[in-house]
Write a protein that holds these residues in place. Structure first.
Motif, mmCIF file in Angstrom:
data_model
loop_
_atom_site.group_PDB
_atom_site.id
_atom_site.type_symbol
_atom_site.label_atom_id
_atom_site.label_comp_id
_atom_site.label_asym_id
_atom_site.label_seq_id
_atom_site.Cartn_x
_atom_site.Cartn_y
_atom_site.Cartn_z
ATOM 1 N N ASN A 127 80.155 -67.018 27.383
ATOM 2 C CA ASN A 127 80.340 -66.280 27.271
ATOM 3 C C ASN A 127 81.443 -65.083 27.006
ATOM 4 O O ASN A 127 81.157 -63.612 26.923
ATOM 5 C CB ASN A 127 79.060 -65.601 26.929
ATOM 6 C CG ASN A 127 77.946 -66.592 26.610
ATOM 7 O OD1 ASN A 127 78.281 -67.506 25.937
ATOM 8 N ND2 ASN A 127 76.352 -66.070 26.992
ATOM 9 N N GLY A 128 82.982 -65.009 28.289
ATOM 10 C CA GLY A 128 84.048 -64.959 28.185
ATOM 11 C C GLY A 128 83.654 -63.907 28.906
ATOM 12 O O GLY A 128 84.631 -62.555 29.164
ATOM 13 N N ALA A 129 82.783 -63.871 30.054
ATOM 14 C CA ALA A 129 82.553 -63.468 31.360
ATOM 15 C C ALA A 129 82.429 -64.006 32.682
ATOM 16 O O ALA A 129 81.591 -65.089 32.336
ATOM 17 C CB ALA A 129 81.928 -62.327 30.962
ATOM 18 N N LEU A 130 82.979 -63.140 33.408
ATOM 19 C CA LEU A 130 82.631 -64.324 35.111
ATOM 20 C C LEU A 130 81.139 -63.985 35.553
ATOM 21 O O LEU A 130 81.077 -62.848 35.176
ATOM 22 C CB LEU A 130 83.191 -63.243 36.007
ATOM 23 C CG LEU A 130 84.646 -64.093 36.283
ATOM 24 C CD1 LEU A 130 85.826 -63.464 37.279
ATOM 25 C CD2 LEU A 130 85.366 -65.945 36.868
ATOM 26 N N VAL A 131 80.520 -65.119 35.408
ATOM 27 C CA VAL A 131 78.836 -64.404 35.866
ATOM 28 C C VAL A 131 78.721 -65.195 37.244
ATOM 29 O O VAL A 131 79.080 -66.163 37.305
ATOM 30 C CB VAL A 131 77.878 -65.410 34.327
ATOM 31 C CG1 VAL A 131 78.394 -64.567 33.452
ATOM 32 C CG2 VAL A 131 78.361 -66.662 34.336
ATOM 33 N N GLU A 132 77.456 -65.104 37.512
ATOM 34 C CA GLU A 132 76.899 -65.492 38.823
ATOM 35 C C GLU A 132 76.160 -67.243 38.246
ATOM 36 O O GLU A 132 75.722 -67.931 39.294
ATOM 37 C CB GLU A 132 76.132 -64.892 39.456
ATOM 38 C CG GLU A 132 76.899 -63.510 39.847
ATOM 39 C CD GLU A 132 78.125 -64.526 41.187
ATOM 40 O OE1 GLU A 132 77.055 -64.525 42.068
ATOM 41 O OE2 GLU A 132 79.118 -63.669 41.658
ATOM 42 N N THR A 133 75.404 -67.221 37.308
ATOM 43 C CA THR A 133 74.346 -68.260 36.664
ATOM 44 C C THR A 133 74.669 -68.436 35.919
ATOM 45 O O THR A 133 74.977 -67.772 34.985
ATOM 46 C CB THR A 133 73.476 -68.054 36.695
ATOM 47 O OG1 THR A 133 73.140 -67.189 38.313
ATOM 48 C CG2 THR A 133 72.016 -68.982 36.780
ATOM 49 N N ALA A 134 75.614 -70.368 35.383
ATOM 50 C CA ALA A 134 75.403 -70.734 33.934
ATOM 51 C C ALA A 134 74.158 -70.919 33.909
ATOM 52 O O ALA A 134 73.275 -71.865 34.425
ATOM 53 C CB ALA A 134 76.088 -71.493 34.432
ATOM 54 N N GLU A 135 73.586 -70.377 32.731
ATOM 55 C CA GLU A 135 72.324 -70.641 32.130
ATOM 56 C C GLU A 135 73.048 -71.600 30.954
ATOM 57 O O GLU A 135 74.012 -72.519 30.418
ATOM 58 C CB GLU A 135 71.890 -69.457 30.575
ATOM 59 C CG GLU A 135 71.830 -68.070 31.238
ATOM 60 C CD GLU A 135 70.327 -68.309 32.422
ATOM 61 O OE1 GLU A 135 69.584 -69.708 32.659
ATOM 62 O OE2 GLU A 135 70.540 -68.029 33.324
#
Length: 880
Positions: free
Chosen positions: A480-488
């Motif tokens: 969703n256009g952002a760096l995240v720690e977890t991919a849902e």
């Protein structure tokens, strides 16, 4: 000021910036690669877009180059001004998010004025700056020491091409002295940046610090860039102190060679001849380099530009009294001038000369046809007491036959006539509008993606030796256009510390496969793999169960897809080499696509490929497959790779370390793709199609292995069906049966034609017996029942032999359509009746249109019920 050759100046520029930590980028091909916004490479930065828009992060953010370029938007001014050229070299230094104004400005000054470099007189240099760019002005004055009187604020000093990078710029001017000026010293335009010949712009430094957004706003770029451009030809004219670019060592040898070919003409004797000499010198350079890079003359795109340039050169040769083919003789002269930096011109000299000479000869034939058309037009206009050649006729001569409008005007003047220049320019503008609307509307450079550019994690490709990797640590997730720690669950992009998944490159499509937990549970499907700006393989995945940063996963490539793609990739190497053997070394790759089920290979070739040549290519490729050649790869430095004889692929850029793939002793290429270990794994190679896709570019599609077997099975099935339809026992007899049927058909057609001729003669019986008097002329106007237009033309020939009347009008119905024929005798033509004019009057009555010569014209229509009205209208036309 030092006395330097153009080759020394070019090398000095590159050496200077190399000493400032820049990597020297080789001059790229003039033909853009994967850039639909450009017809030609037209600047030094054009080949570096991927660095400036953040698509790729360069190994070294400091780059310098001498880039060959073509611009043809001002082609009419070439030879008439001191500076306009179609081919030129742009010297440039570039910073991709590294240094900025505080370094770029002092370095430019150092290169221009230092005794160690060009040693130009500082008193003769001035600069322009954007009024709001106070920092650039401060550096020029306080750091460089340039007097404020030599710093001019100019509102136009802002570089902007629409969406994407933009920013202020600073231009550097050299004062050549009032002796060079075309204006009085006190003229308002006589200043650095004004429209004059005294102050010559030699360098432009663009400070690319903003992103121009689609909504019109300007925002600061996350990474500010430097983009400079200095025309080599202009700089050489300054250092060699010549009046224009054309008296430098880049052009004079070409002009001198042209003098020897001309009918006693000499450069410098009169302005008219000098323009022709300059046009020839400029165009000789352009077409030599363009053809050397794979462009070929044609009727569209860059091929049309080439054709136009060659024709302009030939026409100007005629003005100098050169009646024979000559432009091709200038190729080695161009090659010798440029040999120090562009040795490929002399290497490809024979092919370049062949293309140019062929086009010259073709144009001389066209030129004769154009002169005949012009003379006929002038005669027709004079017969109608007209004194102006219409603009559309002048444009047709220009567009179809390559006549410059000035040449048409000269012919007209000799006949006491003029040319409708307004009409000509209106046609030219309409053509430009068509060209603009046909171009891609994509912007020439995109905005930087800061998110991807800032991902610096390392990623190792392990897929050359394995299809599974159980030690891949998940470093980065974008969702969703952002760096995240977890991919849902859903779509995401992920980067691993290591991966066996091949990222799409060099025409080879990406691997597909699965991401698994270490226990084998599938948690995501990999649907695509591309290269991130910093070079990592970035996977597009469909997440099934949550993925977590810093966890280790088992990456598994789908083996069947990889295997098929690898086989087809090897086939492109074999095909490339076979094409070179059969067609010649001038042939090179112009693009490829390697899919699992087929391969597509584009290549340059001057002319069509014959069926016999294709069969030979196919045979050569299969022989290498059946020879079971081993396939190996090594990594080495670029110079060692070239010494091995490795071929560099079209448009590709290479780093210091390159991978060379060898297929036995048959082929060696720079290549980063995947391959089987032996050619025998390809099994079989079969070409399925060959066609032209553009000017001088051909395309082969082919299949290997299982797909080749299935293709041949399908062809065999079609042949069996054909044998059954032809009622022959064996497929070997199909060609003989087909020939027999063709012969029978031809005999039947001849018989039918004979019967139709008899019917036409019967239908024509008596139609020439009752010509009617209409005014001073006689007319035969009738409807007849014949098979079609061929029969009407036969009746027209019979009428002419019998001299049955002054005017003939015939109509026939063929199904729901109408054919009309009009013929006029010499007597009718002298009376002002032209068959083409008459048919244009009556054809609308049968729902159609047509035209033709004064003595014979024909038309078609869709309204049989209008025939009687058309015949009556013909009589009315004569009566008037």
């Amino acid at each position: 000021m030092k006395q330097l050759s153009s080759a020394q100046i070019r090398q000095m520029f590159l050496d200077f910036f190399k000493s400032k930590g820049h990597d020297v980028e080789p001059s790229a091909s003039l033909i853009p690669v994967d850039d639909p916004t450009l017809l030609w490479i037209n600047s030094g930065v054009a080949t570096l877009k991927k660095y400036f828009d953040g698509t790729v992060i360069p190994k070294n953010p400091r780059i310098t180059n001498a880039q060959k370029s073509i611009r043809t938007n001002d082609i009419e001014n070439v030879g008439k001004t001191a500076r306009h050229l179609t081919f030129f070299e742009m010297l440039g230094n570039f910073s991709v998010g590294d240094y900025f104004k505080e370094s770029a400005i002092p370095w430019a000054w150092e290169f221009l004025t230092s005794p160690d470099w060009l040693a130009l007189d500082p008193e003769k240099l001035s600069v322009t700056v954007y009024p709001k760019d106070t920092e650039a002005k401060r550096i020029w004055h306080e750091v460089v020491g340039l007097p404020e009187s030599h710093i001019i604020e100019v509102e136009d000093n802002f570089w902007d091409i629409g969406e994407g990078p933009s920013g202020p710029d600073s231009e550097i001017f050299y004062d050549r002295g009032q002796a060079f000026n075309n204006l009085p010293e006190d003229d308002p335009e006589s200043y650095p940046g004004g429209e004059n010949e005294r102050y010559l712009e030699v360098w432009n430094i663009v400070f690319s610090e903003f992103n121009h957004l689609p909504d019109g706003r300007y925002v600061e770029q996350p990474h500010k860039n430097i983009d400079t451009g200095m025309g080599l030809e202009r700089l050489v004219s300054v250092i060699q102190n010549t009046k224009t670019n054309f008296e430098t060592d880049l052009f004079m040898p070409i002009i001198e060679a042209t003098q020897k070919l001309s009918a006693g003409k000499a450069y410098g004797q009169n302005d008219k001849d000098d323009v022709s000499f300059k046009i020839i010198a400029d165009h000789a350079r352009t077409v030599t380099f363009a053809i050397g890079d794979g462009a070929l003359p044609s009727n569209e795109g860059r091929g049309y530009v080439l054709r136009r340039l060659i024709r302009r050169a030939v026409l100007n040769g005629k003005k100098l009294g050169i009646e024979q083919d000559f432009l091709y003789e200038l190729v080695p002269v161009v090659g010798e001038i440029m040999q120090s930096y562009y040795p490929e011109i002399l290497d490809n000299q024979a092919f370049i000369q062949k293309v140019i000479r062929s086009e010259e000869a073709r144009f001389r034939e066209t030129l004769d046809a154009g002169v005949n058309l012009l003379n006929q037009s002038i005669a027709d206009l004079k017969a109608e007491q007209q004194t102006v050649i219409p603009g559309d006729q002048a444009f047709k001569l220009f567009d179809t036959f390559g006549f410059p409008v000035e040449m048409t005007a000269e012919y007209a003047e000799d006949e006491g006539m003029t040319v409708d220049m307004d009409g000509f320019h209106a046609q030219m503008e309409a053509q430009r509008n068509r060209a603009r609307s046909a171009r891609s509307n994509e912007q020439s450079m995109g905005s930087q993606n800061e998110l991807l550019m800032d991902i610096k994690s390392e990623s190792q490709f392990t897929g050359y030796t394995q299809l599974d990797d159980k030690e891949a640590v998940l470093d980065d997730i974008i969702q969703n256009g952002a760096l995240v720690e977890t991919a849902e669950p859903g779509q995401a992009q992920v980067i691993f510390s290591r991966t066996p998944f091949y990222a799409e490159m060099g025409g080879q499509v990406a691997d597909h496969g699965d991401i698994k937990q270490l226990d084998g549970t599938v948690v995501a499907h990999v649907t695509d793999v591309q290269h991130a700006p910093n070079g990592q393989n970035i996977h597009t995945v469909e997440v099934l169960s949550p993925l977590h940063v810093n966890e280790t996963y088992w990456l598994s490539v789908e083996p069947s897809r990889r295997q098929k793609v690898s086989r087809n990739h090897t086939a492109t190497h074999l095909l490339d080499q076979a094409l070179r053997q059969v067609l010649g070394e001038h042939t090179h790759q112009a693009g490829s696509l390697v899919e699992p089920d087929y391969l597509r290979f584009d290549f340059t070739n001057f002319g069509q490929v014959t069926p016999e040549q294709l069969a030979e290519v196919e045979q050569i490729v299969n022989e290498q497959i059946w020879a079971a050649l081993p396939i190996s790869a090594i990594e080495t430095d670029i110079e060692s790779a070239k010494k091995l004889g490795a071929i560099a692929m079209f448009g590709d850029k290479y780093g210091d370390v390159v991978r060379v793939v060898s297929i036995g002793d048959f082929n060696k290429e720079f290549d980063g793709g995947t391959h089987p270990s032996n050619t025998s794994e390809l099994g079989l190679f079969k070409i399925t199609s060959e066609s032209g896709i553009g000017a001088g570019v051909r395309r082969v599609e082919a299949v290997t292995s299982k797909e080749a077997f299935e293709y041949l099975n399908h062809q065999q099935a079609l042949l069996n069906e054909t044998a059954q339809a032809l009622k022959v026992d064996q497929v070997n007899n199909v060609p003989q049966k087909a020939e027999q049927l063709q012969a029978d058909l031809k005999a039947s057609q001849k018989k039918v034609e004979g019967l139709q001729a008899k019917l036409a003669a019967q239908a024509a019986a008596g139609i020439f017996d009752d010509a009617k008097q209409v005014g001073n002329l006689t007319l035969i106007a009738k409807a007849v029942q014949v098979a079609g237009m061929n029969e009407l033309r036969q009746l027209g020939d019979d009428w002419k032999q019998k001299q049955a009347s002054d005017v003939l009008v015939l109509a026939t119905t063929v199904g729901e359509k109408v054919n009309l024929l009009v013929a006029a005798s010499d007597n009718a033509i002298q009376a002002g009746i032209k068959a083409g004019d008459l048919i244009k009057q009556i054809a609308p009555l049968v729902g159609g249109g047509g035209g033709g010569r004064p003595d014979m014209a024909q038309a078609g229509g869709k309204k049989p019920e209008g025939i009687d009205a058309a015949l009556k209208a013909a009589a009315d036309f004569l009566a008037k």
